[in-house]
Design an enzyme around this catalytic site. Structure first.
Site, PDB file in Angstrom:
ATOM      1  CB  CYS A  86      40.034  30.647  34.051  1.00 55.31           C
ATOM      2  SG  CYS A  86      39.123  30.877  35.270  1.00 55.31           S
ATOM      3  CG  HIS A 200      42.322  34.690  35.180  1.00 55.56           C
ATOM      4  ND1 HIS A 200      41.851  34.293  34.102  1.00 55.56           N
ATOM      5  CD2 HIS A 200      41.976  34.078  36.363  1.00 55.56           C
ATOM      6  CE1 HIS A 200      40.751  33.679  33.964  1.00 55.56           C
ATOM      7  NE2 HIS A 200      40.741  34.089  35.183  1.00 55.56           N
ATOM      8  CD  GLU A 202      44.256  35.879  31.026  1.00 60.42           C
ATOM      9  OE1 GLU A 202      44.809  34.694  31.970  1.00 60.42           O
ATOM     10  OE2 GLU A 202      42.305  35.763  31.540  1.00 60.42           O
TER      11      GLU A 202
END
Lengths: 233, 83
Positions: A86, A200, A202
């Site tokens: 990002c 994302h 994560e």
């Protein structure tokens, strides 16, 4: 093996990223943006967030931080593996380590949603992620429209730098599924030992979070770094 | 060394979409103004020390190339005046 996660003023996914890595049993180190010492790490993640409040242009000010000069030197001299997520992607294009730039979303809205991605090109840094493979990952950004100047998009594909594309759930490219107006639906770009994506990983580390494809992507990267093994900080 | 004021105007290249500009133009239309085109740029004013205006202009141009503008999508213009 140790992975460093950089914190810039305004990063807000740094702690999540550290936790995601810890869940994969890899050593982690938090790196402050003023530090230029990367000797302790085998790879670096530039996490998501709003470094410098997105002032001037998203990623532009962070791209000039001391840690970025160190990262650039280690990428050029030792092929340091770097992954941008990002805002990390925005910082990498602003620093010139990746081509193009990320423009405000075409529709002018911040977009927070699940997206299906297709792997365009395999990378030795992501073993097991084969072309055509699909990943389901969340996006959350207001400036994610990948742009390169007219006439240069073909080069991005020819050089093998087009890494991930937004596709529909059956894996097909279409304009409607493009969440931000990215050229050629591009969601991720890679060049040498540097790769970055707007979604994302994560935030997709377990099925109960909606998807564990982020775990697949990050695991592949750690495996790739282990196999490449050429980098010695 | 003398001080010079430099104004760096950063504008999006014509082929680049400007969602913020489009939204602003849309609101002006809604307010009843017949605006044909609206592009949002950036106006950066800085004071720099240099031996003459030419050097000041060169320095401001360098700053624009290295940080203030992104050559992939923007162009810039520098105007210098003595303080």
């Amino acid at each position: 093996m140790r992975i460093g996660v950089v914190t810039f003023p305004g990063s807000n996914c740094d702690t999540d990223t550290l936790e995601a890595l810890e869940s994969l049993d890899v050593g982690v180190e938090s790196i402050w943006y003023q530090d230029a010492d990367l000797a302790q790490v085998d790879g670096v993640i530039l996490p998501g967030g709003f470094s410098y409040g997105d002032y001037l242009r998203s990623g532009a000010l962070a791209a000039k931080a001391p840690v970025m000069a160190a990262i650039r030197a280690q990428v050029e001299e030792g092929a340091l593996p770097v992954l941008g997520i990002c805002n990390g992607f925005q910082i990498l294009t602003e620093s010139g380590l990746l081509p193009g730039t990320l423009r405000p979303n075409r529709h002018g809205e911040f977009r927070c949603d699940w997206q299906t991605l297709r792997v365009v090109e395999a990378s030795p840094f992501f073993p097991g992620l084969m072309p055509g493979e699909l990943l389901r990952l969340p996006i959350a950004h207001g400036e994610g429209a990948f742009y390169v100047p007219p006439g240069t998009l073909a080069t991005v594909f020819q050089q093998g730098e087009a890494w991930l594309q937004y596709v529909d759930e059956s894996g097909l490219l279409n304009a409607v599924i493009n969440p931000n107006g990215s050229m050629a639906n591009l969601a991720g770009i890679k060049r040498g030992s540097v790769a970055a994506l707007m979604p994302h990983p994560e935030r997709a580390m377990a099925d109960y979070l909606g998807s564990s494809d982020g775990r697949r992507l990050l695991s592949a990267w750690l495996k790739g770094i282990g196999q490449e093994g050429s980098y010695a900080g | 060394m003398a001080a010079f004021e430099a104004v760096v105007t950063v504008t999006l290249k014509p082929e680049i979409l400007d969602p913020a500009g489009e939204a602003t133009q849309g609101v002006l239309h809604h307010m009843g103004y017949a605006v044909r085109d609206l592009r949002i740029g950036r106006h950066i004013r800085l004071t720099v020390e240099a031996k003459d205006a030419e050097e000041a202009e060169g320095l401001a141009g360098q700053m624009a190339e290295e940080l203030l503008a992104n050559p992939v999508m923007e162009t810039f213009r520098v105007e210098v005046s003595a303080l």
